[in-house]
Motif scaffolding. Structure first.
Motif, short mmCIF file in Angstrom:
data_model
loop_
_atom_site.label_atom_id
_atom_site.label_comp_id
_atom_site.label_asym_id
_atom_site.label_seq_id
_atom_site.Cartn_x
_atom_site.Cartn_y
_atom_site.Cartn_z
N ILE A 1 0.84 -1.18 0.00
CA ILE A 1 0.00 0.00 0.00
C ILE A 1 0.88 1.24 0.00
CG2 ILE A 1 -0.18 -0.11 2.53
CD1 ILE A 1 -2.89 1.28 0.19
N ALA A 2 0.52 2.23 -0.78
CA ALA A 2 1.20 3.53 -0.80
C ALA A 2 0.22 4.56 -0.22
CB ALA A 2 1.60 3.91 -2.22
N TYR A 3 0.69 5.33 0.75
CA TYR A 3 -0.23 6.26 1.41
C TYR A 3 0.50 7.48 1.97
CZ TYR A 3 1.48 4.42 5.90
OH TYR A 3 2.26 4.07 6.97
N TYR A 4 -0.30 8.52 2.24
CA TYR A 4 0.17 9.72 2.93
C TYR A 4 -0.36 9.72 4.36
CZ TYR A 4 1.26 11.88 -1.62
OH TYR A 4 1.77 12.17 -2.86
N GLN A 5 0.34 10.39 5.25
CA GLN A 5 -0.19 10.66 6.57
C GLN A 5 -0.81 12.05 6.53
OE1 GLN A 5 -0.10 8.35 8.97
NE2 GLN A 5 -1.33 9.60 10.37
N THR A 6 -2.13 12.12 6.74
CA THR A 6 -2.84 13.40 6.66
C THR A 6 -3.34 13.81 8.05
OG1 THR A 6 -5.08 12.55 6.35
CG2 THR A 6 -3.65 12.59 4.40
N LEU A 7 -3.94 14.97 8.10
CA LEU A 7 -4.51 15.45 9.37
C LEU A 7 -5.67 14.58 9.82
CD1 LEU A 7 -4.41 19.30 8.68
CD2 LEU A 7 -2.88 17.96 10.16
N ALA A 8 -6.21 13.76 8.90
CA ALA A 8 -7.29 12.84 9.25
C ALA A 8 -6.78 11.40 9.31
CB ALA A 8 -8.42 12.95 8.23
N GLY A 9 -5.47 11.22 9.40
CA GLY A 9 -4.90 9.88 9.47
C GLY A 9 -4.36 9.43 8.12
N PRO A 10 -3.95 8.17 8.01
CA PRO A 10 -3.37 7.66 6.75
C PRO A 10 -4.43 7.58 5.66
CG PRO A 10 -3.64 5.89 8.34
CD PRO A 10 -3.95 7.14 9.08
N GLU A 11 -4.05 8.02 4.45
CA GLU A 11 -4.97 7.95 3.31
C GLU A 11 -4.19 7.49 2.08
OE1 GLU A 11 -8.11 11.48 4.65
OE2 GLU A 11 -6.86 11.74 2.87
N PRO A 12 -4.77 6.55 1.30
CA PRO A 12 -4.03 5.97 0.17
C PRO A 12 -3.77 6.99 -0.92
CG PRO A 12 -6.33 5.26 0.17
CD PRO A 12 -6.12 5.99 1.46
N VAL A 13 -2.67 6.79 -1.61
CA VAL A 13 -2.33 7.63 -2.77
C VAL A 13 -3.46 7.49 -3.80
CG1 VAL A 13 -0.75 7.90 -4.71
CG2 VAL A 13 0.15 7.47 -2.42
N GLY A 14 -3.87 8.61 -4.35
CA GLY A 14 -4.97 8.61 -5.30
C GLY A 14 -6.32 8.80 -4.64
N HIS A 15 -6.36 8.75 -3.29
CA HIS A 15 -7.61 8.94 -2.55
C HIS A 15 -7.41 9.86 -1.36
CE1 HIS A 15 -10.47 6.16 -4.47
NE2 HIS A 15 -9.38 5.49 -4.79
N ARG A 16 -6.44 10.74 -1.43
CA ARG A 16 -6.22 11.65 -0.31
C ARG A 16 -7.31 12.72 -0.30
NH1 ARG A 16 -3.41 16.42 0.55
NH2 ARG A 16 -2.47 16.41 -1.53
N GLN A 17 -8.01 12.80 0.83
CA GLN A 17 -9.13 13.74 0.97
C GLN A 17 -8.80 14.93 1.87
OE1 GLN A 17 -11.95 13.08 -0.80
NE2 GLN A 17 -10.90 11.25 -1.57
N HIS A 18 -7.70 14.82 2.65
CA HIS A 18 -7.40 15.85 3.64
C HIS A 18 -5.96 16.35 3.45
CE1 HIS A 18 -10.69 13.45 5.37
NE2 HIS A 18 -11.08 14.58 5.93
N ALA A 19 -5.65 17.43 4.12
CA ALA A 19 -4.32 18.04 4.03
C ALA A 19 -3.26 17.13 4.65
CB ALA A 19 -4.31 19.40 4.72
N ILE A 20 -2.07 17.18 4.10
CA ILE A 20 -0.97 16.38 4.62
C ILE A 20 -0.57 16.91 5.99
CG2 ILE A 20 1.46 15.81 4.27
CD1 ILE A 20 0.93 15.79 1.28
#
Length: 791
Positions: A736-755
């Motif tokens: 899985i590839a993901y970012y850590q956002t202000l709303a928790g981990p979110e997958p690449v291509g589906h990030r809904q919140h700010a990093i």
């Protein structure tokens, strides 16, 4: 009637199988020769296994009562338990399987019953890959069939032909197109109505999936490759193609002579397994890389191609579910673009095999070990292939694989490290330590059996082991391989040298593996504990000479040259290595009466070297360090176990660590660099470096009690796929590839919140900096706090 012609030729083994024909076992070997492919047939072969002679009468009665034909012959061989043995010969594979099952159910001790007939036939003749065959040949369309009268080992230059294959399909498994290419030829078989395409892209249009499968079979017969190359070729492409053939009621007759392809699921599950494609070898690129000892953060075709070739696929950076959607959309709206994408995959695979010399490596490995070209791993099989026939000629048969609880053997010696930031550290390395210990101390299964019987005139091991050197098999095998590797190095044959190195180093792992019939804790421990003793005594010798050893790991010793000791570090390193070698030569004669095969080499001089502490402690870490090597080509940073080479850290941490350590090792100011990295991270300028890549080691549904960040990201991605009507990705395992956002981990291509930039500063930059900055009197908090106060 086809006219028979006598033949006496050489060839290279492609595939091997045993099958029953008219109630008798037949062995079939496909080989490639200068005159084309040939099918070698050994009819009326008798599978066999061994059992103690004391149990022969009981076995004869049991088989006779159950109507199983067999013949027995007492042999001048014995088991490791010193029991004389008999061979039990069976007429067919089916009878042999039923006999094994029956006798084991009644508690009889069968020996070597798991050795496949084709493997036994080859190993007892010392055949690995090159083979000389004699017999009567009949000529058929595209191949010759030889009834073998004699098979023997031979040298044979590779004459094989390869073809790269790649499948593109819809999420439900429906075939959309199949690409094929080799040097100077390519085609893409595409389901759909014909459309214009570029002159350099050949597309063959077919009406439906059934037509695609039929056309693909025709292409394989026309091109007639010895090897099929691909990426995840066996467990995805070939498995999928066989399923679609079955769905359409078509025969999987893609082997030579119209022989059927078969896929056997592994014990791990139906999605992985082994493919038999008679007369052709399906070589998976991922398995080939791992067999050759090549390591990548990701073995995906895109990642490996980018790293090795500097180019990749057209959908670089696209999330998995988006890639699937794009492929389907291309097929519907622009199938020519899909054909180009499909063909690019084929070409990347072809170029990777060529650039990394994977086929020459696999050929060399087969020639050395007897392993089939396509077989991944296989250390235990290679060991058995080389060891068993030599054991038989010494009057013994091998035991079965061990049953019940296994006593683990200790690992290699890792010294406590002395953390710090150093100048002038020398690394001394024992060349092929474990193989050289086996040679020196005669550590060998048969030598252990004989040594324990007589005790006198033996070499002591550990856990009470004694070894009889004159009957040992492994030291002689290793000596031959050692000489061959030195010759390969002298001839600058890096492929052969690597194949020999991996084979030699695998011998210890085999002896320490419960999956090996020769596993004995005394064998493995006599290697590892002897290695620990060797390292400890070498450290004491260096300290007696006035040198400080700051670290050691399995076969490497790190020596710090104090300012007073430094003169010519490279010359000093070579002199120290020579001194330790002289020391061991004399000590082993005096203490054990044996000759030393140990060879310590000067490996490297670190102009600067850093050994960190365990995070949050004062104790020095193990298997984690960094250093700067200077040469005529320039300076090079080398990392071991640190964030810069770990796949579970972000590119941000890796870039930061490399830049920071470069400046520290060159005595440059670090403040501006640290502050710039913190500022760019917070301002979003480095978002492309913030992606985490983590693997799920279990199916997603198995994560019930604990859900770490990457699991949470995978759950979100699965939900998005389900909403889009796509099949799940993580029903088994995956990445899985993901970012850590202000709303928790979110997958690449589906990030809904700010990093969450503060997360990356605290969890990616801070740990890297706090490991080394205190050693130069600088605080990350001071630098980062000063920078962050500007926001």
């Amino acid at each position: 009637m086809t006219r028979q012609q006598p033949v006496d030729e050489t060839g290279f083994l492609l595939t091997r199988q045993a099958l029953d024909r008219q109630g008798r076992c037949e062995l079939q070997f496909w080989v490639t020769t200068q005159a084309g492919p040939a099918l070698l047939r050994v009819p009326d072969h008798e599978p066999l296994f061994f059992l103690p002679q004391a149990q022969q009468a009981q076995a004869e009665i049991l088989l006779q009562v159950h109507g199983l034909a067999a013949r027995f012959r007492p042999l001048a061989l014995k088991s490791f338990a010193q029991q004389p043995v008999s061979a039990c010969y069976l007429p067919s594979l089916s009878v042999e399987h039923r006999a094994r099952t029956l006798l084991r159910q009644h508690g009889l001790a069968l020996l070597e019953a798991d050795v496949r007939p084709v493997d036994r036939y080859l190993m007892e003749r010392f055949i690995t890959a090159g083979v000389r065959f004699c017999g009567e040949a009949s000529v058929h369309a595209g191949y010759r069939e030889v009834r073998v009268t004699q098979l023997a080992p031979a040298e044979h230059a590779w004459q094989g032909r390869a073809l790269s294959l790649d499948v593109e399909c819809a999420p439900d498994g429906r075939l959309l197109c199949v690409g094929l290419c080799n040097q100077g030829w390519h085609t893409v078989i595409m389901v759909g109505a014909p459309r214009p395409s570029p002159a350099d892209v050949k597309i063959e249009w077919v009406a439906d999936e059934r037509s695609l499968l039929l056309h693909l079979g025709a292409c394989l017969r026309q091109q007639d490759p010895d090897l099929l190359l691909g990426w995840n070729l066996v467990n995805f492409d070939c498995r999928l193609l066989l399923r679609r053939l079955e769905l359409h009621g078509l025969a999987a007759d893609w082997g030579r002579a119209g022989q059927l392809a078969r896929f056997w699921p592994s014990a791990e599950g139906k999605d992985t397994g082994t493919l038999l494609l008679p007369g052709r070898v399906a070589v998976d690129g991922i398995a080939a890389l791992k067999s050759a000892g090549m390591h990548f953060d990701s073995y995906a075709l895109e990642a490996v191609a980018r790293q090795v070739l500097g180019e990749g696929k057209d959908l670089q950076g696209t999330a998995e579910h988006q890639r699937e959607q794009a492929i389907v959309q291309w097929h519907q709206q622009d199938p020519v673009q899909l054909a180009c994408y499909n063909l690019q995959d084929c070409r990347l695979v072809w170029e990777l095999f060529d650039r990394l010399a994977l086929l020459p490596f696999l050929q060399r490995r087969a020639q050395l070990s007897g392993l089939a070209l396509e077989r991944p791993g296989g250390s235990v099989a290679a060991f058995s292939h080389l060891y068993l026939p030599r054991l038989h000629r010494r009057g013994y048969v091998a035991p079965d694989r061990p049953q019940g609880p296994i006593t683990p053997s200790p690992g290699g010696y890792v010294m406590d490290s002395v953390p710090g930031l150093y100048r002038h550290v020398l690394v001394l390395d024992f060349k092929s330590l474990y193989p050289s210990l086996i040679r020196t101390f005669a550590i060998d299964p048969l030598a252990l059996v004989e040594g324990m019987l007589r005790q006198q005139d033996t070499i002591p091991g550990f856990l009470g082991a004694r070894f009889a050197p004159e009957v040992a098999i492994l030291p002689g095998l290793l000596a031959q391989l050692w000489q061959a590797r030195d010759q390969a190095k002298a001839q600058q044959d890096a492929v052969l040298s690597q194949a020999i190195k991996l084979l030699m180093n695998s011998f210890y792992g085999v002896l320490g593996s419960p999956g090996c019939r020769f596993f004995d804790a005394r064998l493995a421990s006599s290697i590892t504990l002897r290695g620990q003793w060797l390292m400890q005594q070498s450290r004491l010798w260096l300290q007696e000479q006035g040198y400080q050893v700051i670290y050691g790991d399995t076969d490497s010793i790190f020596v710090w040259l104090t300012p007073e000791q430094v003169s010519d570090p490279v010359a000093q390193g070579k002199a120290l290595a020579a001194g330790i070698n002289d020391y061991w030569r004399q000590r082993l004669v005096d203490e054990f009466g044996i000759s030393s095969c140990l060879e310590l080499q000067f490996e490297r001089h670190y102009a600067r070297f850093f050994m960190p502490t365990i995070r949050g402690q004062e104790q020095g870490s193990k298997k984690r360090y960094a250093g700067l090597v200077s040469s005529a080509q320039g300076d090079e940073l080398i990392f071991k176990g640190l964030e810069s080479i770990r796949s579970d850290w972000t590119e941000l941490a890796k870039q930061f660590q490399q830049g920071l350590y470069w400046r520290v090792f060159h005595d440059e100011d670090v403040a501006a660099f640290v502050q710039q990295m913190v500022r760019q991270t917070r301002q979003g300028e480095l978002d492309h470096w913030l992606v985490y890549h983590k693997k799920l080691r279990r199916p997603l549904a198995a994560y019930q009690l604990s859900q770490p960040p990457h699991v949470k990201a995978a759950i979100k991605l699965e939900a998005a796929r389900q909403a889009a009507g796509l099949p799940p990705l993580y029903s088994r395992r995956g990445e899985i590839a993901y970012y850590q956002t202000l709303a928790g981990p979110e997958p690449v291509g589906h990030r809904q919140h700010a990093i969450d930039y503060q997360h990356y500063i605290d969890k990616q930059l801070r740990p890297v900096a706090e490991a080394i900055l205190p050693w130069i009197g600088v605080s990350f908090e001071g630098l980062a706090g000063e920078q962050l106060s500007l926001f």
